[in-house]
Design a protein around this motif. Structure first.
Motif, PDB file in Angstrom:
ATOM      1  N   GLU A  95       0.821  -1.204   0.000  1.00 24.87           N
ATOM      2  CA  GLU A  95       0.000   0.000   0.000  1.00 24.87           C
ATOM      3  C   GLU A  95       0.860   1.262   0.000  1.00 24.87           C
ATOM      4  O   GLU A  95       0.542   2.250  -0.668  1.00 24.87           O
ATOM      5  N   GLU A  96       1.944   1.244   0.764  1.00 20.15           N
ATOM      6  CA  GLU A  96       2.845   2.404   0.835  1.00 20.15           C
ATOM      7  C   GLU A  96       4.264   1.959   0.536  1.00 20.15           C
ATOM      8  O   GLU A  96       4.717   0.911   1.013  1.00 20.15           O
ATOM      9  N   LEU A  97       4.968   2.785  -0.258  1.00 20.49           N
ATOM     10  CA  LEU A  97       6.375   2.563  -0.563  1.00 20.49           C
ATOM     11  C   LEU A  97       7.012   3.947  -0.697  1.00 20.49           C
ATOM     12  O   LEU A  97       7.272   4.432  -1.795  1.00 20.49           O
ATOM     13  N   PRO A  98       7.259   4.615   0.456  1.00 19.19           N
ATOM     14  CA  PRO A  98       7.603   6.040   0.425  1.00 19.19           C
ATOM     15  C   PRO A  98       8.999   6.368  -0.101  1.00 19.19           C
ATOM     16  O   PRO A  98       9.262   7.534  -0.428  1.00 19.19           O
ATOM     17  N   PHE A  99       9.894   5.403  -0.185  1.00 19.94           N
ATOM     18  CA  PHE A  99      11.271   5.698  -0.592  1.00 19.94           C
ATOM     19  C   PHE A  99      11.593   5.043  -1.920  1.00 19.94           C
ATOM     20  O   PHE A  99      11.025   4.020  -2.289  1.00 19.94           O
ATOM     21  N   SER A 100      12.578   5.649  -2.606  1.00 14.70           N
ATOM     22  CA  SER A 100      13.072   5.108  -3.868  1.00 14.70           C
ATOM     23  C   SER A 100      14.554   4.783  -3.730  1.00 14.70           C
ATOM     24  O   SER A 100      15.199   5.120  -2.729  1.00 14.70           O
ATOM     25  N   GLU A 101      15.105   4.148  -4.760  1.00 20.85           N
ATOM     26  CA  GLU A 101      16.527   3.810  -4.756  1.00 20.85           C
ATOM     27  C   GLU A 101      17.370   5.079  -4.652  1.00 20.85           C
ATOM     28  O   GLU A 101      17.131   6.054  -5.341  1.00 20.85           O
ATOM     29  N   GLY A 102      18.389   5.023  -3.779  1.00 22.41           N
ATOM     30  CA  GLY A 102      19.271   6.164  -3.581  1.00 22.41           C
ATOM     31  C   GLY A 102      18.849   7.098  -2.478  1.00 22.41           C
ATOM     32  O   GLY A 102      19.618   7.993  -2.092  1.00 22.41           O
ATOM     33  N   ASP A 103      17.644   6.934  -1.929  1.00 15.03           N
ATOM     34  CA  ASP A 103      17.166   7.805  -0.853  1.00 15.03           C
ATOM     35  C   ASP A 103      17.844   7.454   0.463  1.00 15.03           C
ATOM     36  O   ASP A 103      18.145   6.281   0.745  1.00 15.03           O
ATOM     37  N   LEU A 104      18.091   8.493   1.269  1.00 17.18           N
ATOM     38  CA  LEU A 104      18.642   8.296   2.599  1.00 17.18           C
ATOM     39  C   LEU A 104      17.503   8.104   3.586  1.00 17.18           C
ATOM     40  O   LEU A 104      16.474   8.798   3.510  1.00 17.18           O
ATOM     41  N   GLY A 186      20.851   4.691   6.689  1.00 20.23           N
ATOM     42  CA  GLY A 186      21.599   4.287   5.511  1.00 20.23           C
ATOM     43  C   GLY A 186      20.967   4.798   4.238  1.00 20.23           C
ATOM     44  O   GLY A 186      20.200   5.768   4.242  1.00 20.23           O
ATOM     45  N   VAL A 187      21.313   4.135   3.143  1.00 22.49           N
ATOM     46  CA  VAL A 187      20.811   4.509   1.840  1.00 22.49           C
ATOM     47  C   VAL A 187      20.110   3.304   1.214  1.00 22.49           C
ATOM     48  O   VAL A 187      20.566   2.170   1.348  1.00 22.49           O
ATOM     49  N   ILE A 188      18.966   3.575   0.560  1.00 21.64           N
ATOM     50  CA  ILE A 188      18.250   2.517  -0.144  1.00 21.64           C
ATOM     51  C   ILE A 188      19.008   2.205  -1.426  1.00 21.64           C
ATOM     52  O   ILE A 188      19.058   3.035  -2.343  1.00 21.64           O
TER      53      ILE A 188
END
Length: 384
Positions: A95-104, A186-188
């Motif tokens: 339902e929720e996926l608030p972050f993307s690749e490279g996000d801290l 960390g970082v995604i």
């Protein structure tokens, strides 16, 4: 008187002359002359032996003593300080996926949330039931204190409260399982799902890396293991050309079964996270400093047993061979231990003389030193 023939007279004259010659001693002087010639030759040979032979000339230098750390060079790579693959803890729809690749992300941030599918309603229902049971228990306490109900009814009320509280905790745990949160900052690095995707328990959600600090990891041999200590200084040269300083964080105490080597981890500050994981690196482990001399490679030679070393001249001009311990091998010089402090190292002609031979040692001139010196370190060491 009979007449004597001429040939008899000639024979008699020859006989008389021979007798006279022998009588004068000239015959014996032939042997004496030969003996005198032999004695003269011996005397000349003795004089030649007594004359000093021409000594070979070698050039020498007296390098100063330098404190230098023994360096162990190993190949390695960078690794994240922490790395984890986050997985779904329940079955459901993303339902929720608030972050993307490279996000801290910070520790505790929500990474993914599933559709609750009534789990939030179950929590609210369990909370209301607990409130009801707590109110009933309070009423039973008052009635028991006044003697209007039996103590057994009071224990039943208290048990109902405990059961309701347990049901609420179970409902909260079920609701919490639909969320995935960051266990550390960390970082995604990768996202393995999308919104609307149906996941089952254990499916991958995202890969999280902690790159500050970052690790440089390599393997050391059994022979070098004893020279390495935790918190020792290390220098790391990346494939990009950047050189960084760090400290040894961990030295494995169990060897790899395949290579018989030991894992070494060097921790490096990486506040801007510019150094990624997986980059090729050369790791220089700096051990305790020892007293050395810096010499060019051309000075190194071999003795009759095949040992590496240098030849030096003592105050009497006698050549000696000193086996060496190579502390560090740099582009500019070899840093060597095992050479006496007062040794005059032969820098030109060392392969033309042998141990025990007396030579004519002269100090190397500036031009020779420049030709020998491969870098500033050697030039400093050789010019004294």
């Amino acid at each position: 008187m009979p007449k004597i023939k001429y040939h008899r007279i000639a024979a008699i004259l020859v006989l008389v002359a021979t007798a006279a010659w022998i009588a004068t001693g000239e015959f014996s002087s032939v042997g004496s002359a030969s003996q005198e010639a032999e004695a003269a030759r011996k005397a000349e040979a003795e004089k030649a032996a007594e004359r000093p032979a021409t000594l070979k000339t070698v050039q020498v230098a007296r390098p100063p003593r330098l404190e230098h750390a023994r360096t162990i060079r190993i190949s390695g790579r960078t690794e994240a300080h922490k790395e984890t693959v986050l997985a779904a803890r329940a079955t459901g729809i993303v339902e929720e996926l608030p972050f993307s690749e490279g996000d801290l992300v910070a520790e505790g941030d929500l990474i993914m949330r599933l559709d609750p599918q009534g789990k939030d309603v179950a929590v609210e229902s369990a909370r209301q039931l607990l409130e009801q049971r707590e109110a009933e228990a309070e009423a039973a306490e008052r009635l028991a204190d006044s003697g209007n109900i039996a103590r057994l009814r009071l224990r039943e009320a208290r048990s109902a409260v405990a059961s309701a509280r347990s049901a609420l905790e179970t409902a909260k745990a079920e609701l919490d399982r639909i969320s995935v949160r960051a266990p550390f900052s960390g970082v995604i690095d990768a996202v393995h799902t999308e919104k609307g995707t149906a996941l089952t328990q254990g499916d991958k959600v995202a890969t999280l890396l902690q790159l500050d600090p970052i690790l440089a990891v390599g393997e050391v041999s059994e022979r070098n293991l004893g020279d390495i200590r935790r918190d020792d200084v290390a220098e790391v040269r990346l494939v990009t050309g950047a050189t960084l300083n760090g400290r040894i964080r961990h030295v494995s105490r169990a060897a790899s079964p395949q290579t018989r080597t030991y894992r070494v981890e060097v921790m490096i500050e990486n506040p801007d996270r510019r150094i990624p994981a997986g980059m090729t690196a050369e790791i220089n482990l700096l051990t305790q400093s020892v007293e050395t001399v810096a010499l060019p490679r051309s000075v190194i030679t071999l003795n009759a047993e095949g040992e590496l070393g240098v030849r030096a001249v003592d105050p009497e001009g006698v050549v000696h061979f000193y086996p060496i311990d190579i502390v560090d091998d740099t582009p500019g010089a070899l840093y060597l231990a095992g050479i006496p402090a007062d040794a005059r190292i032969i820098v030109a002609g060392q392969d033309l003389v042998t141990e025990g031979e007396t030579v004519n040692a002269v100090m190397a001139d500036e031009e020779t030193l420049r030709d020998l010196a491969g870098g500033p370190a050697v030039q400093k060491a050789m010019q004294r």
